[in-house]
Structure formats: C-alpha cells, structure tokens
Design an enzyme around this catalytic site. Sequence first.
Site, PDB file in Angstrom:
ATOM      1  CG  MET A 162     -23.360   5.536  20.278  1.00 28.92           C
ATOM      2  SD  MET A 162     -22.673   5.673  18.589  1.00 28.92           S
ATOM      3  CE  MET A 162     -21.482   4.353  18.556  1.00 28.92           C
ATOM      4  CE1 TYR A 429     -14.451  -1.177  17.055  1.00 27.25           C
ATOM      5  CE2 TYR A 429     -14.386  -1.493  19.418  1.00 27.25           C
ATOM      6  CZ  TYR A 429     -13.778  -1.124  18.258  1.00 27.25           C
ATOM      7  OH  TYR A 429     -12.480  -0.666  18.301  1.00 27.25           O
ATOM      8  CD  GLU A 430     -19.059   2.332  16.818  1.00 30.15           C
ATOM      9  OE1 GLU A 430     -20.160   2.724  16.388  1.00 30.15           O
ATOM     10  OE2 GLU A 430     -18.697   2.511  17.987  1.00 30.15           O
ATOM     11  N   GLY A 431     -21.416  -1.762  14.304  1.00 23.48           N
ATOM     12  CA  GLY A 431     -22.062  -2.530  13.250  1.00 23.48           C
ATOM     13  C   GLY A 431     -21.117  -3.604  12.759  1.00 23.48           C
ATOM     14  CD  GLN A 436     -20.553  -1.144   8.932  1.00 19.95           C
ATOM     15  OE1 GLN A 436     -20.641  -0.253   8.098  1.00 19.95           O
ATOM     16  NE2 GLN A 436     -20.972  -0.999  10.172  1.00 19.95           N
TER      17      GLN A 436
END
Length: 566
Positions: A162, A429-431, A436
């Site tokens: 990604m 990671y992943e925001g 969040q």
Amino acid sequence: MQARQALTDIQFLLTEVLQAPARWQALAPFADTDGELAAQVLDEAAKFVDSAIAPLQRTGDEEGCRFDAGQVHTPAGFRDAYQAFWQAGWPSLSCAPEDGGQGLPAVLECVLFEWLAGANHGWTMAPGLLHGAYECIKHHASDELKAQYLEKVATGEWLATMCLTEAHAGSDLGMVRTRGVPQPDGSARVNGSKIFISGGEHDLTGNIVHLVLARLPDAPAGPKGLSLFLVPKVLQDGSRNTVVCERIEEKMGLHGSPTCVMRFDDATGWLVGEPNKGLNAMFVMMNAARLHVGLQGIGLLEAAWQKASAYAAERRQMRAPGAKDTSLIQDHPAIRRILHTQRAWIDGGRVLAYHTALQLDVAKHSTDAGERAAAQRWCALVTPVLKAALTDQGFHGASACLQVFGGHGYVREWGIEQIVRDARVAMIYEGTNEIQAIDLLVRKVLADGGQGLATLLTTLPGTTPSPAASARRHALVEITQTLAIAAQSDVELPYWVADDYLRAVALVLLDWAWCQIGAASHGERWNAPAQALTQWVLPEFDMRAAILRQRIAQSLEIKNKLAASA
C-alpha cells in the site's frame, strides 16, 4: 521461551462467549461451516504458526534484512516459511472460492493473523496487507486487472503493498505529488517516490503488486484529486517494471521486515476504480488493515504475557507478604497486578476484535437491511477504537510485562525486549493513534451529534449490564451530547480531547466484553483478570470523564464570557 497459541481460550471466546458458529452459519456463504470445522482450521493454524513461523522470531530480528543494489534479501528461513504459508492456503482463508479462496468467516483469518503477529511480527508484515489488497482489487479494479491479479493476491502467491506516504507529506495524503499519466493503450506512467513501504521489495515471492496513490494530470488539489494505480514489480511479459527500491530503513524494531523507500520511474500501471476517487478504493484496504493492526496489539501482548507469566512462575525473589521463605515472584502482589491487568486487556480485546470480524461478515452478507446497517455502524465506530486502544495497550502492556523480568527483561536472551520494540510501530502506522481518535470523534461521532454512538451503546447485545456499567454508558452519552454542543462554537475542542474520548469509549466497550465473558465463564481461569478489570482498568474511565468534562466546561465558560461581553 517461545509463545504458544492460546487455542483453548480462543475456542471458548468464539463458541461460548460470542456464539460465533451460530452467528456465521446464519449467513448464506458460511452455512456449511460448523464449529467443528472451524476448530480443525484453528488447530492446524496453531500448529503451523508454532512450528514454521515462531522459530524465526529471534533469528529474523538478529539477522535483519539486507539491501544490495536495489535488491532486498530477507533473513534466512523467511522465504521458505512464506512459500509454505501460501501453498498451504493460509492467506486465502476468508477470500471467496471463485477467487481461489476458501470462503471461511473473517474471524478465523483474524485469529490466524493475531497468532502470526505474536509469534513473529516482522515476518507477518509481509502477508499483512494481502486481504486488504484483495478486497480493493475485487471491488474496484477492472475485469481485466482482476483476471490478471485477483487470484494471485487472494492466494498469496504474489504479495502486495500500500503506497501512500511521501517524505514531504507524512499522513497528509492531500499533499501527495506522485503522478499517473494515462497512455493510449489504457495503462498509465507512474512517477514519484514513496516512503515507509512495508515489503516494497523482497525475495519472498516472484512478484509484488503495488497499490499506489497518485494524481492524474488534470486532478484537483487535495485528497479529492487522488487516484489509485496498480503497479506490478514484474509485468506480464516477465520484464521488470521500472519500480526501484532506493534503500531500506534502519528501524527501532521489525528488523525482519524491509521498510522501503520506493521510486516509480515511468513505471507501468493501471487505474483502479474511478479517476480522482482513489481514497475510496484505498479505504477498503486501510480499514481492513486497521482491524488487523489492532489484533497485532493483542497478539504481541499475549506473547509478552506468556513470557512474563512463565518467568514469574520460575523465578524466586524476596518474600511475598505473609510468606516464611523466598517466594516465586508470581506470588508478589505487584507482579500479580501486572499480569492480571494485561490478561484483562487481552481477553476483553479479543472479544471486541472477534465480534467486529463477525460484524464485517454480517455487513457484507446479511439479507436483513437492519442487520447490515447495525453491523456497518459497529465497524465504523469501533474499528478506530480497536486500532488505537489495543496497539496502545500492546506496547505499554508489553513494557509492563518486561518489568516482571527486572534487569533480565532488558537483555536480549529472554526475548521480551524485542516484543516491546516491535510493538511500538503499531501505534504509528495505518494512521497514528491520534488520527484514529480524531476519526472517531470528529468524523464519526460528532458528524451526527452522537446519535450513532448512543444507538450503539443502547443496543449492545448480550447480558444486562451491571449498575456500574450502565452508569458509565450513560455518562459517555451525556459527555458526547455536551461535547457536540460545545464544539459548535469551539472548533478546536474535539481535537484537544479526542484521545481521552477514544480511551473512554474503549473502556466502556471492554467492560461490555467482560460482561459477556462473565456470563459464559464458570472456571477460575477468568476470575483474576475479571477482578483486575474492576480494580485496575475501569477506574480509568472516571479520570477520562473528568478530563473531558473539565475541558468542555472551560470551553462553555469562555463562550458565555464572550457572549456576555458582546
């Protein structure tokens, strides 16, 4: 000590607490998947993780990945383990049979990846994005792209990345500069650089499918001008695409996973989904990834707890209160508090994550519109909570478990320090967890004045809550309502308190999870963590509520003063 998979605990949570087999069998695609079949799948998964993946944990960390003129070599044994992994069908557990998958409920895949992360987080980074990439291609790619790439990704024969982040932009995707220029043959030429790309280059598979956010030449500025492109490492004719790994990062942890700086030099790619709607397609991938990252927090905390618990049962140190001789350190109240508290988070977090996985399938497959809407509401609101709260606890709880070892925890031979290092990245990671929290409060809760959250809290399934649990739920609804009012005149307020708000929601949900465990459990195994939840975990809610109320009151006071002076 190598962690072993807690198969008995998980079977209990799935079958007795969540009644998962009956719930997934009510959905047409899983009608033939009974509890016995699921148990067999998980039993084989546990054996594979313990025998093939866990033994590479320490060696992978010590050897790390090696960069050589654009090529990345993973640690010894990683490639063989991955080849065995995909050939055994593990990546395709919940993919559709028509795409080469096994068509099993999503919760079984979640359990597998929780175990993988706890056994070897570095290795697990490689297949970690596969299911998200599969969903993205399945729902947004053209039929031609699906024919070429969908089954390869579904089965795990090819890995995927990604590619979002750029050095100048960080988490602000609206600043992405990578460009995709359409060509007469329907392809595109992609140019730009991306950083922090997990598995951007490696020797585990023969091809890597990069999903790249970029801008078309006439795209509007900001996030609404982003498109998504599929850019393979190897083209159909077998030639190498102009996708270059410039270097791999030297990291605090995850040494077995290559984190790459990638450059796309007129690389051949194809548009996925509609022009300028790349984020819509990418969010399918990102939301799946966020649940899995929450599960990483659980898996890593479980591994840390197992190491600490085993050490506490063997090591003698001083005399515990009331003892006549040197005691096992597990007999000291301070150690029991640490271990029982982390156990409360692991067990309750599992219930929340597995329930969310079940809701993902309900949202996708239920024939009842009301059920689908409720499941979608749960997933939208709870996914950011799980990602943030469980990864936060994964790191801080692993650090607490290191404390059980005393000085021995700080040296490498016991393995606990690696878990602490590896766990830290999941908060980023992943925001990031702060993003969040903002997503939860600003975009999800306040967008409808808190009505969706109130509905979720008043319709939580299962047993009747205790008076204390009911009070916390009512308090959260009341705080949400006043926060929504105050935020109308203080636009910064939600951003100041988002982290406290998310933590308060997490504690209310954790309490609900333990109510379900308590209704189903009858053994001593669950008593100590249940008591720890009441004594050491849930009191934090009052602190978070006080912080929120104080900050809201300050905001309203300022508003009233301004109104009076106008």
